[in-house]
Design a protein around this motif. Structure first.
Motif, PDB file in Angstrom:
ATOM      1  N   SER A  75     -19.117  -5.754  24.561  1.00 58.02           N
ATOM      2  CA  SER A  75     -18.789  -4.508  23.713  1.00 58.02           C
ATOM      3  C   SER A  75     -18.948  -4.972  22.302  1.00 58.02           C
ATOM      4  O   SER A  75     -19.479  -4.202  21.262  1.00 58.02           O
ATOM      5  CB  SER A  75     -17.611  -3.922  24.051  1.00 58.02           C
ATOM      6  N   ARG A  80     -24.709  -2.517  26.877  1.00 55.86           N
ATOM      7  CA  ARG A  80     -24.318  -1.991  28.078  1.00 55.86           C
ATOM      8  C   ARG A  80     -24.116  -3.018  29.214  1.00 55.86           C
ATOM      9  O   ARG A  80     -25.179  -3.631  29.306  1.00 55.86           O
ATOM     10  CB  ARG A  80     -25.382  -0.966  28.272  1.00 55.86           C
ATOM     11  N   ASP A 192     -18.434   2.179  26.263  1.00 61.10           N
ATOM     12  CA  ASP A 192     -19.033   3.254  25.704  1.00 61.10           C
ATOM     13  C   ASP A 192     -19.161   3.324  24.015  1.00 61.10           C
ATOM     14  O   ASP A 192     -19.970   3.750  23.345  1.00 61.10           O
ATOM     15  CB  ASP A 192     -18.393   4.717  26.207  1.00 61.10           C
ATOM     16  N   GLN A 195     -21.056   1.162  22.150  1.00 57.28           N
ATOM     17  CA  GLN A 195     -22.746   1.705  22.222  1.00 57.28           C
ATOM     18  C   GLN A 195     -23.012   2.574  21.042  1.00 57.28           C
ATOM     19  O   GLN A 195     -23.969   2.577  20.325  1.00 57.28           O
ATOM     20  CB  GLN A 195     -23.315   2.160  23.264  1.00 57.28           C
TER      21      GLN A 195
END
Ligand code: ADP
Ligand code: MG
Length: 316
Positions: A75, A80, A192, A195
């Motif tokens: 992260s 990912r 998430d 990203q």
């Protein structure tokens, strides 16, 4: 139970081949097919009983935490997750331990969105080494070296809770699994959100050893200085209930194991970042700014500026 029946009965069912990982557990290597235009990010994290986690901690918790710490590195780059290998060493292996390991991997895989693709099982002192593989668009991985003069400094979540858990860790507390214990055993997942930061962050890292020490890595790599604002450091309500404010701030600066993301971004991205954080349900706080006083880290408290000498946890 021998190593081979352990792998066959408890690990293989957890590793299903996919288009991305066409060969998983069962052969000499796993095979990853990276997406075109992406680069592979790799990170390894080793954790030893009595050093990185308390003696007699159950395997399922040890695994979840180890995977959480490793995926946190992905992260930090904005990658990912694709898959992970787990090298486990243990002194006893019976059905109940195999079951706990299975349960830990299953939980970790779901919580951190990372498939099991291989590993190693050996006899020896209790420890686990997790290697994670992820992908990021070519040349876009968030590095520690990109912070610019006048950038905002942001941090996710709250700081100091895991360090408080560690100061109070014993078998009774593990069984109780209070909020602080949860913060220690289940590192947050920013897969998430991280990203989404790719177009905005100028530098990024995850906080494993404490803000005060870790932020110096960004300052060194970026050749910059920073000023933090004490009143802005995000503290949880439970921590503020347990400790006097000065002690809570001290833990937020020096305590490790938070696995929150620390990143820098131009001021012009403030609104965009806050709305992404809101959409993703991530707590995001601006804690200071970057300046060009190379290597200098200061903190203001009630408007008074002090040089920050407190460093985070260092291993040697
Ligand atoms: P080799 O001797 O060729 O390294 P092993 O007999 O050690 O192979 O392992 C057989 C398969 O089981 C490999 O695919 C390996 O990745 C997998 N494996 C072994 N231990 C683990 C583990 N702890 N977690 C996940 N996969 C494992
Ligand atoms: Mg082999």
């Amino acid at each position: 139970m021998d190593e081979f029946s352990f792998i066959r009965e408890y690990l293989s069912p957890l590793a299903k081949p996919s288009a991305e990982v066409p060969v998983s557990i069962g052969d000499d290597c796993a095979i990853i097919s990276p997406t075109e235009g992406m680069q592979i990010c790799i990170s390894t994290d080793a954790q030893v009983e009595g050093r990185h986690f308390p003696a007699n901690a159950p395997w399922n918790l040890v695994i979840t935490r180890a995977v959480g710490c490793a995926v946190s590195d992905l992260s930090a780059m904005g990658a990912r997750p694709i898959g992970m290998t787990l090298a486990i060493s243990l002194t006893e292996l019976d059905a109940s331990i195999a079951e706990l390991i299975h349960k830990g991997i299953q939980h970790a895989r779901e919580r951190y969105h990372c498939a099991l693709i291989g590993g190693d099982t050996t006899y020896g002192p209790k420890q686990i080494t997790v290697t994670v593989f992820g992908e990021v668009p070519v040349g876009r991985g968030m590095l520690r070296s990109g912070a610019n003069d006048d950038d905002d400094i942001w941090v996710t979540g709250t700081l100091g809770d895991a360090a408080y858990a560690l100061s109070d860790l014993n078998e009774h507390r593990i069984a109780e699994m209070n909020m602080f214990q949860q913060r220690y055993w289940f590192p947050p997942c920013y897969v998430d959100f991280a990203q989404s930061l790719l177009p905005y962050a100028s530098s990024c890292m995850d906080l494993s050893d404490g803000l005060g020490g870790d932020i110096r890595q960004i300052l060194r790599a970026s050749n910059q200085g920073a000023e933090l604002v004490s009143e802005c450091l995000p503290l949880s309500q439970p921590l503020c209930k347990k400790l006097a404010i000065e002690r809570a701030v001290e833990l937020a600066i020096t305590g490790g194991d938070d696995y929150e993301l620390l990143f820098t971004a131009a001021k012009s991205h403030r609104e965009a970042l806050l709305s992404i954080a809101k959409a993703e349900g991530v707590m995001l706080t601006k804690i200071g700014s970057i300046n060009n006083n190379t290597g200098q880290l200061s903190i203001t408290e009630e408007g008074n500026r002090k040089t920050l000498t407190a460093t985070g946890f260092t291993h040697f």
